[in-house]
Every structure is written in structure tokens, then in C-alpha cells.
Design a protein around this motif. Structure first.
Motif, short mmCIF file in Angstrom:
data_model
loop_
_atom_site.label_atom_id
_atom_site.label_comp_id
_atom_site.label_asym_id
_atom_site.label_seq_id
_atom_site.Cartn_x
_atom_site.Cartn_y
_atom_site.Cartn_z
N GLY A 102 27.83 30.02 59.74
CA GLY A 102 26.37 29.88 59.62
C GLY A 102 25.63 30.42 60.83
O GLY A 102 24.61 31.10 60.69
N CYS A 154 27.49 23.59 48.55
CA CYS A 154 27.77 22.39 49.35
C CYS A 154 26.94 21.21 48.87
O CYS A 154 27.45 20.09 48.75
N ALA A 186 26.15 22.70 54.57
CA ALA A 186 24.94 23.09 53.85
C ALA A 186 23.83 23.47 54.82
O ALA A 186 23.11 24.46 54.60
N SER A 218 32.18 26.19 59.25
CA SER A 218 30.85 26.36 58.64
C SER A 218 29.79 26.57 59.72
O SER A 218 28.84 27.33 59.52
N ALA A 256 25.45 27.26 50.77
CA ALA A 256 24.74 26.01 51.08
C ALA A 256 24.43 25.24 49.80
O ALA A 256 24.60 24.02 49.74
N MET A 313 25.05 26.91 56.74
CA MET A 313 25.18 28.08 55.87
C MET A 313 23.83 28.54 55.32
O MET A 313 23.65 29.72 55.05
N GLY A 314 22.90 27.64 55.15
CA GLY A 314 21.62 28.00 54.58
C GLY A 314 20.55 28.40 55.58
O GLY A 314 19.44 28.76 55.20
#
Length: 188
Positions: A148, A30, A65, A144, A27, A68-69
Motif C-alpha cells: 500500500g 478486504c 483495506a 499490505s 481494499a 491498499m486503498g
């Protein structure tokens, strides 16, 4: 030594924490990519370069971002939690409310992840191409969301199992640790 203290459990804990940190790192990369592309586009406009493609890539990186985070943010207590009822409950009731909430979250995120994976698979199967300035197979940026979601469902299940075993939720512990250091930045 109890089974909860076994070396295999320690390895699993490190692997899971590494997975969450990996998602957080992706993230962050990104976000760095967004910064670089936005600076590139700003300079490109001055030099009259063709930079309209940057908008497509930045949009995909923003989504990547965010997805994924999520697990990293969840484990660190950076998600918004409404704790009004929890604060009034006894510790035993609070624990079971956490378990129910985590179980519902795990099932919901799993459902979301399943359909994200199916949607992405169909995009791959039909060779769906992005219809914007950057013509790439759309399943590439969609992955993603799938990855994620998978990491987040693992994190929610991990927390649920931990609370069932009598542990305090990691997201509660990490917020309390920040508060003990005098860091109240997430509450601003």
C-alpha cells in the motif's frame, strides 16, 4: 505529436491508473472479507463454534483495506485537504504550493514505505510468528503496509510530475467533477 502525447505515455497512464484501481479493488475485497468473517463469527457464536481467531484476521484485513486503498482514495480526492491558503493564492503560487506539498508527501511516504519494508523484511528474516490466536508468519499481514505504501508513493510522485508539467492535480479535478454532477457526499 509531442512527447507528452506519445502512445507510450498513454500506456503508462493506463498502467498507473490500473495500479491504483487494483489497490482500491484489493481494499474492497478486504472489506468484503471483513463482512463475511463478521457474519461468520456472529453465526458461530450462536452455534458455539470457536470463532475467536476471527478477531485477528479482521484486524489484519482492516489494516490491509486502509493501506491498499490509500492511492485510489488519494487520486480520487477522498483525502482531507486543508485548502484555506490555496484558495487565496494566485494560480501560479497555488501550482508551486501543490508541487512542494506533493514533493514533501512523496518523500515522507517513501521514507515510511522504506521502513515498513525493512520492518517486514526483518519479520521474515527472523521468522516472527503472530502471537495471537492465528499463528502465521507476521510478515504476511505486514506486506499490505509495504504494498500500500509503495502504490501510494507512486501515486504521489505521479501527481507531483503531472503538476510540474502544468496539469491540474487529479484529486482536484475529480472532486470538481463530482460537484458538477451534484454529488457533495464526501463533504458530509
Amino acid at each position: 505529436m509531442t512527447p507528452l502525447d506519445s502512445p507510450a505515455r498513454g500506456h503508462l497512464r493506463r498502467a498507473l491508473d490500473g495500479l491504483y484501481a487494483f489497490g482500491g479493488g484489493l481494499a474492497a475485497l478486504c472489506v468484503l472479507g471483513i463482512l463475511i468473517l463478521m457474519l461468520w463469527a456472529s453465526a458461530g457464536r450462536l452455534f458455539e463454534w470457536r470463532v475467536s481467531w476471527v478477531n485477528d484476521v479482521v484486524a489484519w484485513l482492516c489494516a490491509a483495506a486502509a493501506f491498499m486503498g490509500m492511492a485510489y482514495s488519494f487520486r480520487n480526492g477522498d483525502f482531507v485537504r486543508v485548502t484555506l491558503v490555496l484558495e487565496w493564492a494566485s494560480p501560479a503560487v497555488r501550482r508551486w504550493m501543490e508541487v512542494v506539498a506533493l514533493a514533501v508527501a512523496t518523500v515522507t511516504i517513501g521514507y515510511l514505505g522504506y521502513w515498513a519494508a525493512m520492518f517486514t523484511y526483518e519479520s521474515w528474516q527472523f521468522n516472527d510468528i503472530a502471537g495471537n490466536m492465528v499463528a502465521i508468519p507476521i510478515w504476511i499481514p505486514q506486506m499490505s503496509f509495504v504494498v500500500g505504501s509503495a502504490i501510494l508513493v507512486i501515486a504521489a510522485l505521479d501527481e507531483c510530475v503531472g503538476v510540474l508539467r502544468g496539469q491540474r492535480p487529479t484529486y482536484v479535478t475529480r472532486v470538481e467533477e463530482r460537484h458538477a454532477r451534484g454529488d457533495f457526499s464526501e463533504e458530509l
